[in-house]
Design a protein around this motif. Sequence first.
Motif, PDB file in Angstrom:
ATOM      1  N   GLU A   3       0.848  -1.192   0.000  1.00 12.83           N
ATOM      2  CA  GLU A   3       0.000   0.000   0.000  1.00 12.83           C
ATOM      3  C   GLU A   3       0.883   1.242   0.000  1.00 12.83           C
ATOM      4  OE1 GLU A   3      -3.984   1.898   2.053  1.00 12.83           O
ATOM      5  OE2 GLU A   3      -3.019   0.156   2.996  1.00 12.83           O
ATOM      6  N   LYS A   5       0.834   5.289   0.149  1.00 12.91           N
ATOM      7  CA  LYS A   5      -0.073   6.317   0.652  1.00 12.91           C
ATOM      8  C   LYS A   5       0.552   7.698   0.488  1.00 12.91           C
ATOM      9  CE  LYS A   5      -1.237   3.105   4.429  1.00 12.91           C
ATOM     10  NZ  LYS A   5      -1.195   2.943   5.919  1.00 12.91           N
ATOM     11  N   HIS A  23      -2.613   0.577  -4.302  1.00 13.56           N
ATOM     12  CA  HIS A  23      -2.335  -0.654  -3.573  1.00 13.56           C
ATOM     13  C   HIS A  23      -2.224  -1.826  -4.534  1.00 13.56           C
ATOM     14  CE1 HIS A  23      -6.750  -0.847  -3.976  1.00 13.56           C
ATOM     15  NE2 HIS A  23      -6.606  -2.167  -3.867  1.00 13.56           N
TER      16      HIS A  23
END
Length: 240
Positions: A3, A5, A23
Amino acid sequence: MLEVKNLGVAYGDVRAVWDISFHVNVGEIVVLIGPNGAGKTSTLRSIAGLQPIVAGQVDYLNKPIHQPKLFTHAHELVSQGIVLVHEGRRLFGSMSVSENLELGAFSPQARKVKNRTLTQVFEMFPRLAERKDQRANTMSGGEQQMLAIGRAMMGLPKLLILDEPSLGLAPLVVKLIFDVIRELNQQGMTILLVEQNAKRALALASRAYVIEQGRIAGTGTGAALLNDPNVQHSYLGGVL
């Protein structure tokens, strides 16, 4: 599995990636497409532990591996199962095919099963078996790309990251490389792919993201983006 971010990447005062989030689930092929200079390679380099990030966070197997004040180096990530095949391959040119492959079995767990993995690599790429004693820098571009992927396989990747694997290759070799990517995925390997051949890449993709100017500009399944008029116009040479 992975993932990303709000990723930010910079080289000194030059910002290459501004705000990228995406992701990758276990067993997927996820593709990043976009124009040259959009930040795709910088994103991959950061994930693989080759370039520190300046903003955001990268999680792998539900644990943070990169933050502005946390940086996991490439050799540590290889041992954890993240392996990058660079654009341009970056082989050891004066070394033989066998020696390059041997170096791919970097981690202790990979070394334990290197003979078995080597057999798998030679089954997938018979040309490498035929030329196992040949120096890497005397091989064709297509053969070198086979070797680069084979070396990555020797590291037992859980997440295989490929940066422009078909760049500069003849059409028949491009087909072979994409067939290998499909086969590796069918065998259970998770793949993150940056590829200038957007049509072939999207045809393989579970999901894909469009990156423009260091940001995510679009996302969807591979099939959906193949049929998106904006993607067709910008990356696929018009309506298919």
